[in-house]
Structures are given as C-alpha cells and as structure tokens.
Design a protein around this motif. Structure first.
Motif, PDB file in Angstrom:
ATOM      1  N   ALA A 142      -0.231   4.684 -23.052  1.00 39.90           N
ATOM      2  CA  ALA A 142       0.006   5.892 -22.256  1.00 39.90           C
ATOM      3  C   ALA A 142      -0.250   7.126 -23.101  1.00 39.90           C
ATOM      4  N   LEU A 143      -0.599   8.221 -22.443  1.00 38.16           N
ATOM      5  CA  LEU A 143      -0.772   9.522 -23.096  1.00 38.16           C
ATOM      6  C   LEU A 143       0.093  10.539 -22.367  1.00 38.16           C
ATOM      7  N   TYR A 144       1.013  11.148 -23.081  1.00 36.03           N
ATOM      8  CA  TYR A 144       1.885  12.185 -22.514  1.00 36.03           C
ATOM      9  C   TYR A 144       1.468  13.530 -23.096  1.00 36.03           C
ATOM     10  N   GLU A 145       1.451  14.559 -22.243  1.00 31.98           N
ATOM     11  CA  GLU A 145       1.012  15.880 -22.699  1.00 31.98           C
ATOM     12  C   GLU A 145       2.174  16.862 -22.647  1.00 31.98           C
ATOM     13  N   ALA A 146       2.547  17.387 -23.809  1.00 27.21           N
ATOM     14  CA  ALA A 146       3.644  18.358 -23.888  1.00 27.21           C
ATOM     15  C   ALA A 146       3.106  19.762 -23.631  1.00 27.21           C
ATOM     16  N   ASN A 147       3.881  20.578 -22.920  1.00 24.84           N
ATOM     17  CA  ASN A 147       3.443  21.952 -22.656  1.00 24.84           C
ATOM     18  C   ASN A 147       4.276  22.992 -23.393  1.00 24.84           C
ATOM     19  N   SER A 148       5.238  22.540 -24.206  1.00 25.40           N
ATOM     20  CA  SER A 148       6.039  23.444 -25.020  1.00 25.40           C
ATOM     21  C   SER A 148       6.642  22.638 -26.169  1.00 25.40           C
ATOM     22  N   VAL A 149       7.176  23.340 -27.171  1.00 27.67           N
ATOM     23  CA  VAL A 149       7.806  22.648 -28.294  1.00 27.67           C
ATOM     24  C   VAL A 149       8.984  21.810 -27.807  1.00 27.67           C
ATOM     25  N   GLN A 150       9.805  22.390 -26.925  1.00 27.05           N
ATOM     26  CA  GLN A 150      10.965  21.662 -26.421  1.00 27.05           C
ATOM     27  C   GLN A 150      10.555  20.454 -25.587  1.00 27.05           C
ATOM     28  N   ASP A 151       9.461  20.581 -24.875  1.00 26.08           N
ATOM     29  CA  ASP A 151       8.951  19.461 -24.090  1.00 26.08           C
ATOM     30  C   ASP A 151       8.489  18.337 -25.029  1.00 26.08           C
ATOM     31  N   ALA A 152       7.854  18.708 -26.135  1.00 30.85           N
ATOM     32  CA  ALA A 152       7.410  17.712 -27.111  1.00 30.85           C
ATOM     33  C   ALA A 152       8.593  16.983 -27.734  1.00 30.85           C
ATOM     34  N   ILE A 153       9.655  17.720 -28.034  1.00 30.77           N
ATOM     35  CA  ILE A 153      10.863  17.109 -28.598  1.00 30.77           C
ATOM     36  C   ILE A 153      11.466  16.121 -27.598  1.00 30.77           C
ATOM     37  N   LYS A 154      11.518  16.538 -26.338  1.00 31.44           N
ATOM     38  CA  LYS A 154      12.058  15.676 -25.274  1.00 31.44           C
ATOM     39  C   LYS A 154      11.233  14.388 -25.160  1.00 31.44           C
ATOM     40  N   LEU A 155       9.921  14.518 -25.199  1.00 32.37           N
ATOM     41  CA  LEU A 155       9.050  13.345 -25.111  1.00 32.37           C
ATOM     42  C   LEU A 155       9.219  12.427 -26.317  1.00 32.37           C
ATOM     43  N   ARG A 156       9.442  12.998 -27.479  1.00 32.34           N
ATOM     44  CA  ARG A 156       9.651  12.187 -28.685  1.00 32.34           C
ATOM     45  C   ARG A 156      10.915  11.342 -28.553  1.00 32.34           C
ATOM     46  N   LEU A 157      11.955  11.941 -28.002  1.00 30.27           N
ATOM     47  CA  LEU A 157      13.209  11.213 -27.813  1.00 30.27           C
ATOM     48  C   LEU A 157      13.054  10.117 -26.755  1.00 30.27           C
ATOM     49  N   GLU A 158      12.269  10.391 -25.724  1.00 27.52           N
ATOM     50  CA  GLU A 158      12.070   9.416 -24.648  1.00 27.52           C
ATOM     51  C   GLU A 158      11.128   8.287 -25.059  1.00 27.52           C
ATOM     52  N   HIS A 159      10.242   8.586 -26.007  1.00 27.91           N
ATOM     53  CA  HIS A 159       9.244   7.596 -26.440  1.00 27.91           C
ATOM     54  C   HIS A 159       9.214   7.562 -27.970  1.00 27.91           C
TER      55      HIS A 159
END
Length: 293
Positions: A6-23
C-alpha cells in the motif's frame, strides 16, 4: 505496477505522524530516488510506504529569528545549491550536495532522505557534521532537536522514534558565522558514483589571518557513520597558519578515521585519501578565508 502492499500519502506533518502510528512497519517515501530503485529490484515487495512528498511546509531554506539557517527536510539538492542564503553563508553545503548523482537525482532527491538513510557515503552528511548541524524531529509529543552526530547511530541506522519524522536541518549562527568551508569528494568516476571518501572542512581564522581560531573536519566513508576528526581539530586549533601545521594536521586525522577494506578501495588507500583530502581541503579553506600559505 509495483509489488508493494500500500501507499499512503500524507498532506501535513501531523498527518504523517498519524500514518506512522497506524502503520508502524511502513517506510517513509520522500523524493524516492533510492526507494523506487529498491522497489524495481523487488526489495520492497509486500511493504507499505508513507509518502511525505506533498508536505510543502517541509520545503525551503530560511533564516530563523536567532540567525540560524533552517533547511526543510524535503528541500531538494538543486534548491539547496541555488539558494541565496546557502550561497551567502554555507556555500560548502551547496557544493557538496551538487555532487550527488545526476541533475535528475538532484532535482528529486532531498536532504532529509539523504541523511535519514543513515549511510556514511551521503554527500551531505560529512559537511553537515563539519557544520555542527542539528536535526529537527517532529512527533506526537512535539519537536525534538539533536546534534547530527547523535542522529547517526550505526551504518543505516538513525535516531528516529516510531512516531517521528525528520522535519528540518538547522545550522546555528555561531557554527557558520565567520567560517569558510570546502568539501572534496573522491570517487571512481566524476559523476553518478558513490563516494569512496569525502572530506569537509570548516575554518575560522583570526582577524589578522595568521592563526587557526577554529577548524572542524568531517569524513564520509571513513567509518560506519560520518565522523569528525577531533584529534586533528584539537591539534590545529590556535596554531599558526602555515604549510607545516597543515601537513601535520593532515597526518593527525589518522588517529580518528576508521576506514575498512572494500571492493571500492582498500583501507590503506582510504587512509591515504584521508590525509591528502584533509591537506587539500584545509589549504583551500585558508585561501577562501583570506589567509596566505
């Protein structure tokens, strides 16, 4: 097209942090100049990726209120080389990253990706060590700023926590003001080649240009991580600016570097390179600083 999960695309720093925790097993994708090659080779089969490439707040070079230079981690090598702030204050970094790969790679490759790889051969790394740079990491608990020497743990391993991404490189004002730097890369070819040994030097001379007030020297591919030659720095500090002291300085680096044998170069050859590059880089810094030899 590619064998990834899968490829997830972050649109902000906080979104990237959230995605890191989820994956937690996903790998960060910045410019992709390294990861895309690995995907094509099948080395990322079944892996998850988190793209941070669209986070524009992590791009650009600016002067902070305290005079420090802040470089966003997604700033490309090409933008760093051409940036007016870099050219005025730390042109050595622009010169160093301009030796990375090809123009196409420099247009897409980022300074964050180059340092987060944790490899000792990264062209930006030794210069950032010689600049005493700081690394800004942003996570769920806010920002964490550490010296770049602490950021590199071992070959391919850096100090990034599971909920963090690297957001900037910071060079404090006192680490570049009054200094002149020079970087030399030795490689088997003049372009599109990994560094055999890289040497970066920063120098501050006395007002009369007769004394070494401070010298910082760092190497790539002289050990498992980029490294400073502290013994050599201590030797030259406060010494007269002359040929004899520069030659002795170049020999002193052998007390610090820890190169190894590899198919690219033998340990003995890398030791020879370490001394020769130290001599040449420091001599050039003296000239850039207005000194005479």
């Amino acid at each position: 097209m590619y064998d990834i999960k899968a490829l997830y695309e972050a649109n902000s720093v906080q979104d990237a942090i959230k995605l890191r925790l989820e994956h937690p097993d996903a790998q960060i994708l910045a410019g992709g100049s390294d990861i895309l090659v690995q995907i094509r080779e099948g080395k990322r089969a079944g892996k998850e990726l988190i793209s941070i490439y669209m986070i524009d707040e992590m791009r650009g070079v600016e002067l902070d209120d305290d005079g420090a230079i802040r470089i966003g981690s997604l700033t490309s090598f090409s933008h760093i080389t051409k940036n007016e702030i870099v050219q005025k204050y730390i042109n050595v970094l622009g010169e160093a990253v301009d030796m990375v790969g090809s123009p196409q790679i420099r247009n897409i490759g980022t300074i964050g990706g180059n340092t987060c790889n944790g490899v000792t051969s990264a062209d930006s790394a030794s210069t950032l060590f010689a600049l005493d740079a700081l690394v800004e990491l942003t996570g769920s608990n806010g920002k964490r700023i550490i010296p770049i020497s602490d950021f590199y743990i071992w070959a391919g391993e850096v100090d990034i926590k599971p909920d963090e991404i690297q957001t900037a490189i910071i060079i404090p004002k006192e680490k570049f003001e009054g200094y002149h730097g020079h970087y030399i890369k030795y490689a088997m070819r003049n372009a599109l080649d990994i560094t055999t040994t890289g040497c970066s030097v920063n120098v501050k001379l006395s007002d009369d240009k007769k004394t070494f007030t401070d010298v910082r020297i760092a190497y790539g591919v002289a050990g498992p991580v980029p490294m400073r030659a502290k013994n050599a720095e201590e030797f030259i500090r406060g010494k007269a600016v002359n040929e004899e002291n520069i030659k002795e300085f170049s020999l002193q680096v052998l007390n610090d570097v820890k190169p190894r044998d590899s198919w690219r170069a033998s340990k003995a050859f890398r030791q020879h390179l370490a001394t020769e590059l130290a001599y040449r880089a420091l001599s050039e810094c003296v000239k850039l600083a207005g000194g005479e030899l």
